[in-house]
Design a protein around this motif. Structure first.
Motif, short mmCIF file in Angstrom:
data_model
loop_
_atom_site.label_atom_id
_atom_site.label_comp_id
_atom_site.label_asym_id
_atom_site.label_seq_id
_atom_site.Cartn_x
_atom_site.Cartn_y
_atom_site.Cartn_z
N VAL A 12 5.69 -9.46 7.41
CA VAL A 12 5.89 -9.53 5.96
C VAL A 12 5.31 -10.84 5.43
CG1 VAL A 12 7.63 -9.69 4.14
CG2 VAL A 12 7.97 -8.10 6.03
N GLY A 13 4.65 -10.75 4.29
CA GLY A 13 4.15 -11.93 3.62
C GLY A 13 2.74 -12.35 3.96
N ILE A 14 2.10 -11.66 4.92
CA ILE A 14 0.74 -12.07 5.28
C ILE A 14 -0.22 -11.83 4.11
CG2 ILE A 14 1.03 -11.71 7.75
CD1 ILE A 14 -0.52 -9.06 7.42
N ASP A 15 -1.23 -12.67 4.04
CA ASP A 15 -2.29 -12.56 3.04
C ASP A 15 -3.24 -11.46 3.46
OD1 ASP A 15 -3.80 -13.20 0.82
OD2 ASP A 15 -4.75 -14.95 1.72
N ILE A 16 -3.47 -10.47 2.59
CA ILE A 16 -4.30 -9.32 2.96
C ILE A 16 -5.38 -9.06 1.91
CG2 ILE A 16 -2.56 -8.15 4.36
CD1 ILE A 16 -1.88 -6.41 1.91
N ALA A 18 1.37 -8.62 1.95
CA ALA A 18 2.23 -7.55 2.44
C ALA A 18 3.64 -7.85 1.98
CB ALA A 18 2.16 -7.46 3.96
N ASP A 19 4.15 -7.04 1.06
CA ASP A 19 5.45 -7.31 0.44
C ASP A 19 6.61 -6.85 1.31
OD1 ASP A 19 6.99 -8.19 -1.86
OD2 ASP A 19 7.40 -6.06 -2.22
N GLY A 20 6.35 -5.89 2.19
CA GLY A 20 7.41 -5.38 3.05
C GLY A 20 6.98 -4.09 3.72
N PHE A 21 7.88 -3.52 4.51
CA PHE A 21 7.59 -2.30 5.25
C PHE A 21 8.67 -1.27 4.94
CE2 PHE A 21 5.54 -5.77 7.40
CZ PHE A 21 4.24 -5.29 7.51
N VAL A 22 8.25 -0.03 4.75
CA VAL A 22 9.11 1.04 4.24
C VAL A 22 9.49 1.98 5.38
CG1 VAL A 22 9.29 2.92 2.57
CG2 VAL A 22 7.94 0.87 2.01
N HIS A 23 10.78 2.19 5.57
CA HIS A 23 11.25 3.07 6.64
C HIS A 23 10.59 4.44 6.55
CE1 HIS A 23 13.87 4.93 9.54
NE2 HIS A 23 14.33 5.80 8.65
N ARG A 71 3.95 -2.01 2.14
CA ARG A 71 3.97 -2.09 0.67
C ARG A 71 3.24 -3.36 0.23
NH1 ARG A 71 9.28 -2.02 -0.12
NH2 ARG A 71 9.46 -4.28 -0.05
N TYR A 72 2.37 -3.20 -0.78
CA TYR A 72 1.64 -4.35 -1.32
C TYR A 72 2.46 -5.06 -2.40
CZ TYR A 72 -2.41 -1.50 0.22
OH TYR A 72 -3.30 -0.72 0.91
N THR A 73 2.17 -6.33 -2.62
CA THR A 73 2.58 -6.96 -3.87
C THR A 73 1.72 -6.38 -4.99
OG1 THR A 73 1.06 -8.80 -3.42
CG2 THR A 73 3.38 -9.10 -2.79
#
Length: 287
Positions: free
Chosen positions: A160-164, A179-184, A198-200
């Motif tokens: 989470v949080g990496i620059d993409i 990367a804002d997070g990951f969705v189950h 999930r993107y910002t």
């Protein structure tokens, strides 16, 4: 889902904000659009460019390799499963003859280095993920001889949080966000995708960006393949994916985009342009 465009409509699409995608002939299914408003991109903060990026007639894609691939191996192109066609929720295509062509962009994105041609559709699905791999007639060495190179698939789950960067060959545009997070579970119409990125909001992807690689700026490796965004705030419907957590709670994030992770592909690709869905660690759906 996101951003597949019919190539024959390019001239018209350049003046439209929203784009329609020809759907499979299923009466109960609404024709998807998978688009969001375009946005002006911030200046690049890392040297991610169009090296290894290809344009399809309706989508984006990239030439990819695993960390252990050899220069003599047939090269692979990564894009979305829905860029092949709208697949059934549990449909998996493996090792079919193909002759699809791809335009290989130069590093600036302003020119073409030539045309690549697929010999096989090695894999395609929209079950659990939304991904397709074409095997080219050309080897990795031949792609390098054209003045480009393959992007390496990361074998690790990203953080989470990496620059993409989301790099679109169709529009020759690079989107910058985190990367804002990951969705189950990410659910859209008939399809469900697992552990989606999930993107910002800065990555407001548009029609034609389907299949774009998601590149981790720090490593330069591919960590995902762009595939969808919530267009109008709808709940779990076509063009309007929703997030479902482990407790079954549904969350809708209007105008937020998503990608499918690619690390689980790496164990499935033992080399030589081969696919082994039974290899240890392979996370792709089987037929």
């Amino acid at each position: 889902m996101s951003k597949r465009l019919p190539g024959a409509m390019l001239a018209a699409l350049l003046v439209l904000t929203f784009f329609a995608v020809p759907a499979r002939a299923t009466p109960a299914r609404t024709t998807p659009t998978w688009v969001l408003p375009a946005q002006v991109l911030p200046a690049q903060t890392a040297p991610v460019d169009f090296t290894g990026i290809v344009a399809l007639n309706n989508c984006s894609g990239s030439v990819v390799r695993t960390p252990t691939a050899q220069s003599s191996d047939r090269a692979l192109v990564l894009t979305n499963g829905h860029c092949v066609k709208l697949l059934a929720a549990d449909e998996v295509i493996v090792d079919q003859a193909a002759s699809r062509t791809f335009t290989l962009l130069d590093s600036s994105g302003n020119g073409s280095l030539g045309t690549l041609r697929a010999e096989r559709l090695l894999y395609a699905t929209m079950s659990g993920t939304d991904a397709a791999l074409y095997r080219l007639a050309a080897t990795y060495a031949q792609v390098e001889g054209m003045g480009s190179r393959a992007l390496e698939l990361s074998p690790q789950h990203p953080a989470v949080g990496i620059d993409i960067r989301v790099v679109s060959g169709y529009w020759k545009r690079i989107y910058s966000c985190r990367a804002d997070g990951f969705v189950h579970r990410l659910r859209e119409a008939d399809w469900t995708w697992n552990d989606s990125m999930r993107y910002t909001s800065a990555c407001a992807v548009v029609g034609g960006t389907s299949g774009s690689p998601v590149v981790d700026v720090a490593s330069g490796q591919v960590v995902g393949v762009n595939n969808t965004a919530n267009e109008s705030g709808g709940r779990c419907t076509m063009n309007n994916p929703c997030e479902v957590d482990q407790a079954g709670t549904v969350t809708v994030r209007h105008k937020i985009g998503y990608a499918q992770q690619t690390y689980q592909m790496v164990p499935c690709l033992p080399g030589g342009g081969r696919l082994d869905l039974y290899a240890p660690g392979c996370g792709l759906a089987r037929p």
